[in-house]
Every structure is written in C-alpha cells, then in structure tokens.
Design a protein around this motif. Structure first.
Motif, short mmCIF file in Angstrom:
data_model
loop_
_atom_site.label_atom_id
_atom_site.label_comp_id
_atom_site.label_asym_id
_atom_site.label_seq_id
_atom_site.Cartn_x
_atom_site.Cartn_y
_atom_site.Cartn_z
N VAL A 131 0.80 -1.23 0.00
CA VAL A 131 0.00 0.00 0.00
C VAL A 131 0.83 1.28 0.00
N GLY A 132 2.13 1.19 -0.07
CA GLY A 132 2.95 2.40 -0.05
C GLY A 132 3.01 3.03 1.32
N VAL B 32 -7.27 9.32 -2.25
CA VAL B 32 -5.81 9.38 -2.23
C VAL B 32 -5.38 10.66 -1.51
N PRO B 33 -4.53 10.53 -0.48
CA PRO B 33 -4.09 11.72 0.26
C PRO B 33 -3.39 12.71 -0.65
N LYS B 34 -3.49 14.00 -0.28
CA LYS B 34 -2.97 15.07 -1.13
C LYS B 34 -1.48 14.90 -1.44
N TYR B 42 4.35 7.06 -1.72
CA TYR B 42 3.96 7.15 -0.32
C TYR B 42 3.46 8.56 -0.04
N ARG B 43 2.89 8.72 1.16
CA ARG B 43 2.34 10.02 1.54
C ARG B 43 3.49 10.93 1.99
N GLY B 44 3.78 11.97 1.24
CA GLY B 44 4.92 12.84 1.56
C GLY B 44 4.81 13.48 2.92
N ALA B 45 3.58 13.75 3.39
CA ALA B 45 3.39 14.43 4.68
C ALA B 45 3.88 13.57 5.84
#
Lengths: 244, 181
Positions: A131-132, B32-34, B42-45
């Motif tokens: 899922v990353g 999908v997260p911003k 991956y989520r950069g935040a």
C-alpha cells in the motif's frame, strides 16, 4: 507545441534544478533542513561496545518502544575455536539491562554486536509493501506511514535483519526511524547520544565534512549480509565473519 | 450518417463508460491523500509528521549551556566522552522547564556496574571490576566521583594523584580491589 531540440537542451538543466528542489523538501519542524543534502547511516565500532544496553534503554525512552519489542538491540556472540560457523548468540531482553558476566574462556572469543534497522538504500521491506506505507525518504531513512499501514506484516517477513515488528497496541508495523525527529533538528540519534564509549555514531554520507569519510579510508568496515545487496547503511567496524 | 443509424446502443455504453471513469476520478481525488506521490509511492506528509515528534533526550549541547561547571569537571576525567543523559536519563523536559522538572539522582550501584562489571566480552582496555570483590558493598561514589572517576582526582582541576598515572585504574589495594583487567 513546437519545442526545438536547441530549446529543449537549454531548458533541461533548469528543469533538473527545479526537480531537485521539489525532491529536496523541507520539514516544517526544522526549517533549515534540506532532505537532498543528507544521506544518513550509522557507524558501529564493534571493539568499543561494552554491552551496557544504554542504547536499548535510550531508544525505548525516546521512541516509546513497547516492552519486549526492540528498534535496536545488542547481541553477544561467543565464537568457539572449534566451531567458527556456529556462534552462540544471546540477547537477554535485547541487552537492555546488560549481559551476564563471562570469565575468560580459553575457547574462543566474546564480543557484542549492536543491531538496528540498516536503513538500506535498496530495502527489501519497502519493496514488498502493498500500500505504499513504508518507504525510503529522500535523505536515506526507511520510515513507516503508520496511518497508512495495514499491519499485514509482509515487511516484517521481508526484512533480512529482523528489524521490524508489529506494534502490539497500534497493530501496525514499527521500526527504527534513525530518530528522524532528532536528526532533522541537528541532534544525533538517542542511541548514539547515550552510548558511553562512542561505539555508535550517526553518519551523513553526503556531508563531505563528516569524519566517517576519513574513518572509512583507514578501517575495515563491513555491512551485515552484503550478499543480499540491500545497500545497508549501518557500517560495522571490525565485524567478525561469524556475525549473521 | 447512415452508419450511425443503428449505433445508439454503442453511444449509451460509451456514455456509461465515461461516467464511470469520471466517478472513479472523483472518488480517487477524495481517497488518495494530497501528498501521496510527492516524493515517491507514499504520503509525503509522513516525513513532516515523523520529523515533528517530540524529543526526549535534549542532547549534551543543551546540558552544557547551563551546567558549565559540571561539564568542565567531567571533561577533565575519564568520563569526558560520556554524555550527561547517558547516566541521568532523558531530560528534554527538564531543559524546557528547569524549575518544575528535576532529574532523579541515579543509583550508582546499578549505573556503574552496568558498564564496569568485568566480562571477557568487553574490550580489554576498558576499566572493569568485579563489583562485590572490588568494593565489598561500599557505594562506588565513596571513592569515585562519577564526573571524574579517578580516585583522588581534584574535581576542580582534574589533577591526578601520583598513583593514578601509573595505570588505567587507581593503584588498587590488593586486598580490597579486584583491579582493572
């Protein structure tokens, strides 16, 4: 749109610079920190380790590591003269409270090996995440997005060094962050800060002034399981061949 | 337009397909997260969130800002390279609020023994003793000042007693001391 080859080549370096600044990023809590300026790792000087367990306790205090789980731990090896390939390894409670004394043994040698996440540049654990949720940050630290992690434990199995665990309360994967909240503020990691003999040192391979570069020129430094080509960045000085 | 005469069902199907695709785009935009994909898959935040976690160990530089006298004394002795919090524990809260958060005094019987209990696994040049044999239950700080542990060392100047310069450890009394290995 007509972009001539000439203009394309002129724009290329500018685009590269722009992309570099996008990659760099800047965490809000440390405004002067640029991710693209760093490539973090750790140096472990085996002959200096006394097995006191300070690193394990410091890590637990700094990162609220649950009892019985370890982001870093210390192993004591006993390599017998007559059985070099089968070392006896102990790590009571991760070495948190030190190790039982040993008297001089005529057979073989004893030494300590501190272990932690190797923050691999080609990390097996991040490759298997469906899922990353786990990734290598632009400054070379393997991190977990615990709001995204499913807790499938695929990464726990994939890590060849056994550095991950499922957090018993959060039910998601957890591991060493190389004290990312400290190193981005200009501090060293909790384990290195509290190592009384300097056996652990935070290293920044992108910093040309880091003493690690001079150290690597004059010492026999090894990583764990180099045959797995993980790009491990925890460098061990004077590592015995018996260490797994 | 003769060839489109009987193609109505194809347009209706294409319309459904386009609608489904638009719904997919809208749902994807919400789900999908911003910051996902900002630096990679991956989520950069996350990086910002992890970097914002609170620090528990203040770091020796912070200790040195106030406790200059202790640090100066420590720098003269064998413990010069042992950072304050390695013995005194995590004290970022004390650094932030020195008046209301005060550190507990460490128990030397446990603390000293953790590092200095003799073991064949430790480096040979590291000072090690069998605590029971060495002191016979006398607390370590009776003879050793933890900030400058050589017995008899002047805490202000770090000057060593003559005997201490002969070896790695203070000249031991053969009856009471285990001695350095």
């Amino acid at each position: 749109m007509s972009l001539s080859r000439r203009h394309f080549l002129i724009l290329l370096p500018a685009a590269a610079v722009a992309w570099e600044s996008v990659l760099a990023g800047t965490p809000e809590s440390s405004p002067n920190y640029r991710m693209s300026d760093h490539w973090w790792g750790m140096l472990i000087d085996i002959p200096k380790c006394i097995g006191c367990g300070n690193c394990v306790r410091a890590c637990q205090a700094e990162n609220d590591v649950p009892d019985g789980h370890f982001r870093t731990w210390v192993e004591r090896y006993h390599v017998d003269d007559w059985n070099m390939t089968n070392p006896e390894v102990i790590s009571p409670d991760g070495g948190k409270e030190g190790f039982p004394s040993v008297n001089d043994d005529p057979n073989g040698k004893y030494f300590f090996v501190p272990k932690l996440c190797n923050h691999c540049a080609d990390s097996p654990c991040t490759q298997v995440c469906p899922v990353g949720a786990t990734f290598i940050s632009p400054d070379g630290v393997v991190l977990i997005d615990q709001t995204y992690c499913l807790g499938c434990a695929y990464c726990v199995q994939a890590c060849p060094y056994g550095c991950r665990y499922i957090h018993p309360q959060k039910h998601v994967a957890d591991k060493c962050t190389l004290c990312y909240h400290r190193i981005t503020r200009g501090l060293t990691t909790a384990c290195a800060e509290n190592c009384p003999t300097g056996a652990r040192q935070l290293i920044d391979l992108k910093n040309p002034n880091d003493p690690i570069h001079a150290f690597l020129k004059t010492h026999s430094v090894q990583v764990l399981k180099p045959q797995m080509a993980t790009g491990a960045k925890v460098y061990y000085n004077d590592l015995d061949g018996a260490v797994r | 337009m003769k060839f489109l005469k009987d193609a109505g069902h194809l347009f209706r199907f294409a319309g459904l397909f386009v609608l489904a695709f638009l719904i997919f785009l809208v749902v994807r935009g919400y789900v999908v997260p911003k910051t996902f994909g900002e630096y990679g898959h991956y989520r950069g935040a996350t990086i910002v969130e992890i970097a914002a976690r609170p620090v528990k160990y203040a770091g020796h530089q912070v200790c040195e800002n106030c406790h200059t006298d202790v640090v100066a004394a420590k720098n003269l002795g064998q413990h010069a390279h042992v950072n304050c919090e390695a013995c005194h524990g995590p004290l970022a809260n004390h650094a932030n609020d020195p008046a209301s958060v005060t550190p507990a005094l460490p128990d030397t019987a446990v603390l000293c023994a953790r590092c200095h209990t003799a073991s064949a696994a430790k480096p040979k040049n590291f000072s090690q003793v069998d605590p029971a044999d060495h002191s016979g239950g006398v607390p370590c700080q009776t003879c050793h000042n933890p900030h400058n542990p050589t017995p008899g060392a002047d805490p202000a100047t770090g000057a060593m007693p003559p005997a201490a310069t002969a070896g790695t450890h203070a000249a031991p009394d053969p009856k009471t001391a285990g001695g350095a290995k």
